[in-house]
Design a protein around this motif. Structure first.
Motif, mmCIF file in Angstrom:
data_model
loop_
_atom_site.group_PDB
_atom_site.id
_atom_site.type_symbol
_atom_site.label_atom_id
_atom_site.label_comp_id
_atom_site.label_asym_id
_atom_site.label_seq_id
_atom_site.Cartn_x
_atom_site.Cartn_y
_atom_site.Cartn_z
ATOM 1 N N PRO A 49 0.804 -1.230 0.000
ATOM 2 C CA PRO A 49 0.000 0.000 0.000
ATOM 3 C C PRO A 49 0.838 1.281 0.000
ATOM 4 N N VAL A 50 2.163 1.160 0.045
ATOM 5 C CA VAL A 50 3.017 2.349 0.008
ATOM 6 C C VAL A 50 2.922 2.953 -1.389
ATOM 7 N N ASP A 51 2.425 4.156 -1.475
ATOM 8 C CA ASP A 51 2.117 4.773 -2.765
ATOM 9 C C ASP A 51 3.361 5.398 -3.401
ATOM 10 N N VAL A 52 4.376 4.565 -3.593
ATOM 11 C CA VAL A 52 5.625 4.986 -4.220
ATOM 12 C C VAL A 52 6.091 3.829 -5.096
ATOM 13 N N PRO A 53 6.564 4.094 -6.311
ATOM 14 C CA PRO A 53 7.066 2.989 -7.137
ATOM 15 C C PRO A 53 8.373 2.437 -6.570
ATOM 16 N N LEU A 54 8.328 1.232 -6.075
ATOM 17 C CA LEU A 54 9.495 0.596 -5.468
ATOM 18 C C LEU A 54 9.837 -0.669 -6.247
ATOM 19 N N ALA A 55 11.113 -0.841 -6.573
ATOM 20 C CA ALA A 55 11.495 -1.980 -7.406
ATOM 21 C C ALA A 55 12.624 -2.815 -6.827
ATOM 22 N N ASP A 56 13.250 -2.351 -5.733
ATOM 23 C CA ASP A 56 14.341 -3.135 -5.159
ATOM 24 C C ASP A 56 14.572 -2.723 -3.705
ATOM 25 N N GLU A 57 15.468 -3.436 -3.044
ATOM 26 C CA GLU A 57 15.756 -3.205 -1.629
ATOM 27 C C GLU A 57 16.232 -1.791 -1.375
ATOM 28 N N ARG A 58 17.135 -1.291 -2.211
ATOM 29 C CA ARG A 58 17.681 0.049 -2.010
ATOM 30 C C ARG A 58 16.590 1.113 -2.105
ATOM 31 N N ALA A 59 15.683 0.962 -3.059
ATOM 32 C CA ALA A 59 14.592 1.934 -3.197
ATOM 33 C C ALA A 59 13.682 1.902 -1.975
ATOM 34 N N VAL A 60 13.409 0.717 -1.458
ATOM 35 C CA VAL A 60 12.565 0.590 -0.270
ATOM 36 C C VAL A 60 13.229 1.264 0.920
ATOM 37 N N GLN A 61 14.514 1.002 1.112
ATOM 38 C CA GLN A 61 15.220 1.609 2.247
ATOM 39 C C GLN A 61 15.201 3.131 2.156
ATOM 40 N N ALA A 62 15.321 3.662 0.961
ATOM 41 C CA ALA A 62 15.320 5.119 0.777
ATOM 42 C C ALA A 62 13.931 5.714 1.025
ATOM 43 N N ALA A 63 12.907 5.078 0.466
ATOM 44 C CA ALA A 63 11.560 5.640 0.539
ATOM 45 C C ALA A 63 10.916 5.488 1.905
ATOM 46 N N CYS A 64 11.280 4.455 2.635
ATOM 47 C CA CYS A 64 10.595 4.136 3.897
ATOM 48 C C CYS A 64 11.379 4.536 5.139
ATOM 49 N N GLY A 65 12.442 5.294 4.982
ATOM 50 C CA GLY A 65 13.134 5.861 6.132
ATOM 51 C C GLY A 65 14.260 5.041 6.723
ATOM 52 N N VAL A 66 14.517 3.850 6.194
ATOM 53 C CA VAL A 66 15.589 3.028 6.753
ATOM 54 C C VAL A 66 16.941 3.717 6.575
ATOM 55 N N MET A 67 17.188 4.281 5.405
ATOM 56 C CA MET A 67 18.462 4.964 5.159
ATOM 57 C C MET A 67 18.623 6.186 6.066
ATOM 58 N N GLU A 68 17.528 6.912 6.289
ATOM 59 C CA GLU A 68 17.609 8.107 7.135
ATOM 60 C C GLU A 68 17.955 7.736 8.564
ATOM 61 N N VAL A 69 17.283 6.719 9.085
ATOM 62 C CA VAL A 69 17.526 6.313 10.463
ATOM 63 C C VAL A 69 18.921 5.722 10.609
ATOM 64 N N HIS A 70 19.302 4.849 9.685
ATOM 65 C CA HIS A 70 20.628 4.222 9.756
ATOM 66 C C HIS A 70 21.746 5.246 9.593
#
Length: 203
Positions: A49-70
Motif C-alpha cells: 500500500p506504500v504509494d511509491v514505485p518501489l522496485a528493489d531493496e535500495r529503493a525501499v530503504q530510501a523511501a521508507c526511512g531506513v536509510m535516514e535512520v541508519h
C-alpha cells in the motif's frame, strides 16, 4: 531442498515477489513442517500500500526511512548493506501463513496472506517514527532526532587486544555491572552511559 513459498500468481504488470523475501519465508515455513503451509495463498510484493514505485531493496530503504535512520550516526542517509527490509518481509509472510493455519485449526474460514517489503521497512522504523512525532516532554527527552551524534559518528568498542565489539543493553544496572567487572571506575561508567544510550536513537 528448501520448499517454495506458497504464492498466488502475480497479475499482469505486477512484479514477481522479491526473491530474498520468498527465500526467507520458505526456509521458515520448512521448519514448521506442516504441509498445510502450501495451501495458504501468500503474496509478497515490493510496495504494497506504500504509494511509491518501489522496485528493489535500495529503493525501499530510501523511501521508507531506513536509510535516514541508519545514517543518523554519520549525518547523511546511509543504506544498510544487507537485504534488511526484504528479510523482515519474509519473516512477516511466514508468520502470516502460520497465523492462517492456526485460525484454520480453530475453525476459521479460508485465509490468505499479503505483505510487502515496503510495509516491512516501515515496521522496522516504527519506533523511530513514533518518537520523532511524539508530543510534549517525551519527544524532548526520548525522541531519536534529539540524539545528536558526535563528529566521528558512533564507533564500535575496541578491546585492548584490538578486537572490535558491540555492547547492547537498555538497563543502566547491567551497563554498570559489565564495566565494573572489567575494572572501570564508577565515574567513567556514569559518564559513558548517556552517550551509549544515544546510540539507540541513531539506530
Amino acid at each position: 531442498m528448501t520448499p517454495t513459498m506458497p504464492t498466488t500468481p502475480s497479475p499482469p504488470g505486477i512484479q514477481a515477489p522479491p526473491q530474498v523475501a520468498q527465500q526467507v519465508a520458505a526456509r521458515l515455513l520448512a521448519l514448521v513442517g506442516d504441509p498445510g503451509t502450501a495451501t495458504v495463498p501468500c503474496r509478497v510484493d515490493w510496495a504494497g500500500p506504500v504509494d511509491v514505485p518501489l522496485a528493489d531493496e535500495r529503493a525501499v530503504q530510501a523511501a521508507c526511512g531506513v536509510m535516514e535512520v541508519h545514517g543518523r550516526a554519520s549525518g547523511r542517509p546511509t543504506p544498510l548493506a544487507v537485504d534488511y527490509a526484504s528479510t523482515v518481509a519474509g519473516v512477516l509472510a511466514a508468520q502470516g501463513v502460520c497465523a492462517a493455519l492456526l485460525g484454520r485449526a480453530r475453525g476459521a474460514g479460508p485465509a490468505w496472506v499479503r505483505t510487502s517489503v515496503g510495509q516491512a521497512a516501515l515496521f522496522g522504523v516504527v519506533q523511530y517514527l513514533a518518537a520523532a512525532t511524539a508530543d510534549g516532554q517525551e519527544q524532548e527527552t526520548a525522541g531519536p532526532r534529539r540524539c545528536a551524534p558526535d563528529s566521528a559518528g558512533h564507533r564500535p568498542f575496541v578491546s585492548a587486544d584490538g578486537v572490535v565489539f558491540e555492547v547492547e543493553t537498555l538497563e543502566a544496572e547491567r551497563w554498570l555491572g559489565f564495566w565494573q567487572r572489567l575494572g572501570a571506575s564508577r565515574g567513567a561508567v556514569r559518564d559513558g552511559w548517556a552517550p551509549f544510550q544515544q546510540r539507540f536513537g541513531t539506530a
